[in-house]
Design an enzyme around this catalytic site. Structure first.
Site, PDB file in Angstrom:
ATOM      1  N   ASP A 105       0.852  -1.177   0.000  1.00 21.11           N
ATOM      2  CA  ASP A 105       0.000   0.000   0.000  1.00 21.11           C
ATOM      3  C   ASP A 105       0.899   1.242   0.000  1.00 21.11           C
ATOM      4  O   ASP A 105       1.875   1.300  -0.746  1.00 21.11           O
ATOM      5  CB  ASP A 105      -0.945  -0.042   1.211  1.00 21.11           C
ATOM      6  CG  ASP A 105      -2.147   0.876   1.053  1.00 21.11           C
ATOM      7  OD1 ASP A 105      -2.051   2.039   1.488  1.00 21.11           O
ATOM      8  OD2 ASP A 105      -3.181   0.453   0.507  1.00 21.11           O
ATOM      9  N   HIS A 139      -4.184  -8.351   0.447  1.00 15.62           N
ATOM     10  CA  HIS A 139      -3.559  -7.051   0.678  1.00 15.62           C
ATOM     11  C   HIS A 139      -2.892  -6.959   2.048  1.00 15.62           C
ATOM     12  O   HIS A 139      -1.860  -6.312   2.197  1.00 15.62           O
ATOM     13  CB  HIS A 139      -4.632  -5.969   0.540  1.00 15.62           C
ATOM     14  CG  HIS A 139      -4.098  -4.580   0.522  1.00 15.62           C
ATOM     15  ND1 HIS A 139      -3.299  -4.102  -0.486  1.00 15.62           N
ATOM     16  CD2 HIS A 139      -4.248  -3.543   1.391  1.00 15.62           C
ATOM     17  CE1 HIS A 139      -2.983  -2.832  -0.247  1.00 15.62           C
ATOM     18  NE2 HIS A 139      -3.545  -2.477   0.893  1.00 15.62           N
ATOM     19  N   TYR A 184      -3.804  10.684   1.018  1.00 17.30           N
ATOM     20  CA  TYR A 184      -4.357  10.500  -0.325  1.00 17.30           C
ATOM     21  C   TYR A 184      -4.386  11.822  -1.088  1.00 17.30           C
ATOM     22  O   TYR A 184      -4.049  11.878  -2.269  1.00 17.30           O
ATOM     23  CB  TYR A 184      -5.777   9.935  -0.228  1.00 17.30           C
ATOM     24  CG  TYR A 184      -5.849   8.459   0.062  1.00 17.30           C
ATOM     25  CD1 TYR A 184      -5.836   7.528  -0.971  1.00 17.30           C
ATOM     26  CD2 TYR A 184      -5.939   7.990   1.365  1.00 17.30           C
ATOM     27  CE1 TYR A 184      -5.914   6.175  -0.717  1.00 17.30           C
ATOM     28  CE2 TYR A 184      -6.014   6.643   1.640  1.00 17.30           C
ATOM     29  CZ  TYR A 184      -6.008   5.737   0.590  1.00 17.30           C
ATOM     30  OH  TYR A 184      -6.070   4.396   0.843  1.00 17.30           O
TER      31      TYR A 184
END
Length: 385
Positions: free
Chosen positions: A174, A361, A303
């Site tokens: 990630d 993930h 983000y």
């Protein structure tokens, strides 16, 4: 650097339980499984378990069983776990989480990584382990604007310098994948190698590059496109309007839970419910880190700061190559399944590439044994050099 212990006031837990008991549930949502998000029936049962059965104090004690510290780097408070191996020749390993991860992701792999002798492994595979909470996340707390991936990587290089490590291996998935790769660029004299369990690869735009792709590689491209088109709603919102969602996440524990638990369903190797891949108490602890620190909104800022690097951006996909050896563990249900042809194009220093038949993930939570074994295998390659 100051020693740190997690010590949540009881009134914060009492407040959480009261909020859970008084949840204002939506009415009339179609029961269509997970197709439109987290199903109401599932979430109601999970919230009741969280309120009546989940034991934060036990999880808090587990966190506190590992040495933790805080320090200030570039104006930000940085919380980190630092667990030294009993083996004198251990290789320093810097693990960076992503979103919606935290240091709690890695609690089950610290022991085998730092003390393989006590976990049925070879002591020559030992690591000193450093696991920071990124600025804006968890026990690092909120951070000012401007914390980009390169700024985090530069801060981590400083952290490792302060800890006295001249040679270390960044590891991540990630956002942690991006931080680890950038560390290879900003601190090349001290990065022994980079290990990732998520690597994003994309076509360059040259149609000829797609000629002769196997059915498996075509399926990998389709998997990535599925994420962009269907499963990236939270990414798009947090990358464009992070403040808007912050109020709900900070005010409603059920909202925070649903926001995160959806990812443990969609991004893992689960079959029906998230618990198929990750133990319920384990992912609830991850949720608790966000809730108790009030960092649901501040964590989303990363983000916004890195929107041009995200898989929803047309600018994403090409990487400046690092000089350090690169190791990649490919788990089939991770967000992105890298295409080896594209990876070799962008990363000529790949020395380790291993594909697994299970896991997703959150590899350290889903398949801790595979996660540890892959890092050990890559570490042997680094030590030989």
């Amino acid at each position: 650097m100051q020693p740190f212990r997690v010590d949540i006031p009881q009134h914060d837990l009492d407040d959480l339980h009261a909020r859970l008991a008084n949840t204002r549930w939506p009415e009339g949502l179609p029961e269509v499984g997970w197709e439109r998000g987290v199903p109401t029936d599932y979430l109601r049962e999970l919230v009741e378990y969280w309120r009546t059965s989940y034991d934060w104090r036990a999880e808090e004690a587990r966190l506190n069983s590992f040495p933790q510290y805080t320090t200030t780097i570039d104006g930000a408070n940085v919380h980190f776990l630092h667990v030294r191996s009993p083996e004198p020749d251990a290789l320093p390993l810097l693990i960076t989480h992503g979103w919606p991860g935290s240091v709690a992701e890695f609690l089950h792999v610290i022991g085998p990584l730092t003390d393989p002798r006590s976990h049925g492994g070879d002591p020559a595979d030992a690591f000193h382990v450093v696991i920071p909470s990124m600025p804006g996340y968890g026990f690092s707390g909120p951070a000012e604007a401007g914390w980009t991936i390169p700024r985090v990587a530069t801060a981590w290089a400083e952290l490792m310098r302060q800890l006295g490590y001249d040679w270390y291996v960044p590891q991540g998935a990630d956002f942690g994948s991006a931080v680890s790769l950038v560390l290879g660029l900003v601190d090349p004299d001290h990065v022994a190698g980079v290990h990732l369990n998520l690597l994003v690869t994309t076509p360059s735009g040259d149609p000829g590059e797609l000629t002769g792709l196997s059915e498996e590689d075509q399926a990998r491209l389709a998997w990535t496109e599925r994420f962009r088109s269907t499963l990236s709603g939270s990414m798009k919102l947090q990358a464009t309007r992070p403040h808007t969602i912050a109020y709900s996440l900070n005010d409603s524990p059920v909202g925070q839970l649903a926001w995160i638990v959806e990812k443990f369903k969609d991004w893992t190797d689960s079959k029906v419910v998230p618990e198929d891949a990750v133990a319920r108490d384990h992912f609830l602890t991850d949720v608790m880190v966000y809730w108790l620190t009030g960092t649901g909104g501040s964590s989303a800022q990363l983000y916004y700061e890195t929107v041009d690097m995200l898989p929803i951006s047309v600018a994403t996909g090409r990487h400046q190559p690092i000089k350090a050896p690169l190791g990649v563990a490919v788990f089939p249900k991770a967000l992105f399944r890298p295409v080896r042809r594209f990876a070799d194009r962008d990363f000529p220093t790949i020395v380790h590439w291993k594909e697994y038949d299970r896991g997703g993930h959150f590899a350290a939570m889903e398949e801790p044994d595979l996660f540890v074994d892959d890092i050990r295998e890559f570490g042997r390659t680094i030590r030989k050099n």
